[in-house]
Design a protein around this motif. Structure first.
Motif, PDB file in Angstrom:
ATOM      1  N   ARG A  16      -2.927   1.784   3.002  1.00  0.00           N
ATOM      2  CA  ARG A  16      -1.854   2.050   2.058  1.00  0.00           C
ATOM      3  C   ARG A  16      -0.581   1.367   2.379  1.00  0.00           C
ATOM      4  NH1 ARG A  16      -1.535   6.265  -1.695  1.00  0.00           N
ATOM      5  NH2 ARG A  16      -3.280   7.213  -0.849  1.00  0.00           N
ATOM      6  N   GLN A  17      -0.230   1.274   3.428  1.00  0.00           N
ATOM      7  CA  GLN A  17       0.976   0.818   4.018  1.00  0.00           C
ATOM      8  C   GLN A  17       1.061  -0.645   3.741  1.00  0.00           C
ATOM      9  OE1 GLN A  17       4.088   2.372   4.491  1.00  0.00           O
ATOM     10  NE2 GLN A  17       4.881  -0.052   4.422  1.00  0.00           N
ATOM     11  N   ALA A  20       1.460  -1.787   0.278  1.00  0.00           N
ATOM     12  CA  ALA A  20       2.497  -1.550  -0.197  1.00  0.00           C
ATOM     13  C   ALA A  20       3.631  -2.675   0.528  1.00  0.00           C
ATOM     14  CB  ALA A  20       3.331  -0.130   0.228  1.00  0.00           C
ATOM     15  N   ASP A  21       3.447  -3.283   1.588  1.00  0.00           N
ATOM     16  CA  ASP A  21       3.978  -4.401   1.936  1.00  0.00           C
ATOM     17  C   ASP A  21       3.584  -5.453   1.242  1.00  0.00           C
ATOM     18  OD1 ASP A  21       5.125  -2.719   4.044  1.00  0.00           O
ATOM     19  OD2 ASP A  21       3.701  -3.300   5.418  1.00  0.00           O
ATOM     20  N   ARG A  23       2.955  -5.747  -1.774  1.00  0.00           N
ATOM     21  CA  ARG A  23       3.563  -5.643  -3.222  1.00  0.00           C
ATOM     22  C   ARG A  23       5.346  -5.851  -3.002  1.00  0.00           C
ATOM     23  NH1 ARG A  23       0.437  -0.938  -3.478  1.00  0.00           N
ATOM     24  NH2 ARG A  23       2.433   0.395  -2.950  1.00  0.00           N
ATOM     25  N   PRO A  28       6.522  -0.671  -7.322  1.00  0.00           N
ATOM     26  CA  PRO A  28       5.541   0.322  -7.632  1.00  0.00           C
ATOM     27  C   PRO A  28       4.209  -0.252  -7.886  1.00  0.00           C
ATOM     28  CG  PRO A  28       6.628   0.387  -9.755  1.00  0.00           C
ATOM     29  CD  PRO A  28       7.595  -0.673  -8.565  1.00  0.00           C
ATOM     30  N   PRO A  29       2.933   0.545  -7.300  1.00  0.00           N
ATOM     31  CA  PRO A  29       1.775  -0.119  -7.608  1.00  0.00           C
ATOM     32  C   PRO A  29       1.292  -0.156  -9.076  1.00  0.00           C
ATOM     33  CG  PRO A  29       1.508   1.979  -6.695  1.00  0.00           C
ATOM     34  CD  PRO A  29       2.974   1.867  -6.776  1.00  0.00           C
TER      35      PRO A  29
END
Length: 377
Positions: A16-17, A20-21, A23, A28-29
């Motif tokens: 998940r992290q 996020a990195d 993106r 936000p996703p």
């Protein structure tokens, strides 16, 4: 007595992290929808799209930052018209919609009455809505009555990550069958519609059927129908008409193609640390980041992927035969560039390669035909 900093290796970054990195810290996703999954399933060899969609990257913003903005999508007028038509179809507790389902797919069941069930599917977040939808489906199946689920939330695992999908409607029949309903704003004229648009709707509905089957596996009494109901305006009016669409072929292809996708965590693990697709970064940096993931461009991508123009430019720059289409790429075999194909046609290819020999033979026949046509009779 403890020491600082703590000894041992640093904690492992979670998937998940990591996503996020990729993106960007403040991005936000972007959730996957059925249209994106249908396009992804149509091109399972494209690791670029699989990773970007799995990470929730906004490909529209990324394409604009790369200097190749997407040039497709629904107009605002079409969106407003579609929303207005859908509201009309579902008015009065979905009575008109349930009548259409009974008319085309009722199979002898009693017609839906005025008090058909329309459960409330409100919940917090997509996970909560998916759980609430699963509960409503279970209750409706047990009740044995006509039930309309308006914009339910379905969960489907794609490349190792969950995708939450929202069909226009799902109808539960008294015999326990579940039917996906697709509401579109293009017209049904004399009972027929544009085949290309119907095909796109069928591929999208097949994704919803797959997601419904995931929920139905927990209920032995539930059966997911592979015939969906397409609801469109009748002729040139705003009155609803419907046509059943068999999506068994699209369902089979989509299930097989999604199963072939490389897991997002495997794609992400192969990327260098610090790589990011944050649209706020410089175009040169984003170009390098996007180039780190393999792509499988084909002209069909122009109608389905926001990055198609960027990928087309790269394919042309690299002289790749994929820019000419998948069928050409398949025919040319080991000749992966246009330059190699032209060289083979001129007689400079491997004489033991049947593809090179066929190209050279075809080039000779073409030259002879042109020479014959140029000679006066």
């Amino acid at each position: 007595m403890s020491s600082y900093p703590p000894s041992g290796p640093p904690p492992k970054t979670t998937l998940r992290q990591r996503l996020a990195d990729l993106r960007g810290p403040a991005v936000p996703p972007r959730p996957l929808d059925a249209r994106a999954l249908a396009a992804l399933a149509a091109n399972p060899g494209c690791g670029r799209r699989a990773l970007l969609d799995g990470a929730g990257v906004d490909k529209t913003a990324l394409a604009a930052a790369l200097g190749s903005p997407a040039a497709f999508g629904q107009s605002q007028f079409a969106i407003v018209r579609g929303n207005s038509f859908e509201a009309r179809v579902k008015d009065d507790g979905g009575a008109a919609l349930l009548r259409l389902v009974h008319q085309h797919l009722g199979t002898g069941a009693e017609p839906p009455g005025a008090g058909a069930r329309v459960p409330d599917l409100t919940a917090a977040g997509p996970e909560g809505r998916a759980a609430r939808t699963a509960l409503a489906l279970r209750e409706a199946t047990a009740a044995g009555a006509w039930t309309l689920l308006d914009h339910p939330m379905l969960a489907l695992e794609v490349a190792g990550t969950p995708a939450y999908l929202e069909p226009d409607a799902v109808v539960v029949h008294p015999d326990g069958r579940w039917t996906v309903v697709e509401i579109k704003s293009f017209p049904l004229i004399d009972g027929s519609a544009d085949p290309a648009k119907v095909g796109a709707a069928a591929r999208q509905a097949a994704v919803y059927v797959l997601a419904l089957e995931t929920t139905a596996e927990k209920l032995a009494s539930a059966v997911v129908g592979h015939t969906v109901l397409l609801v469109c305006p009748k002729d040139f009016s705003n009155l609803p008409a419907a046509a059943p669409v068999d999506v068994r072929r699209e369902h089979s292809v989509t299930r097989r193609q999604l199963g072939r996708l490389t897991r997002v965590e495997d794609l992400a693990a192969a990327l260098p640390e610090g790589l990011s697709f944050d649209p706020a970064r410089p175009a040169e940096e984003l170009t390098e980041a996007v180039s780190a993931i393999s792509a499988a461009y084909a002209p069909e991508c122009l109608a389905a992927c926001e990055l198609a123009f960027h990928c087309r430019e790269r394919a042309r720059t690299a002289d790749e035969v994929t820019a000419l289409g998948r069928s050409v790429r398949g025919e040319l075999g080991a000749l992966t560039t246009i330059g190699k194909a032209l060289a083979a046609a001129a007689g400079g290819g491997d004489p033991d390669d049947p593809t090179s020999a066929a190209l050279h033979h075809a080039a000779r026949l073409r030259a002879e035909a042109l020479e014959a046509s140029a000679c006066p009779s």
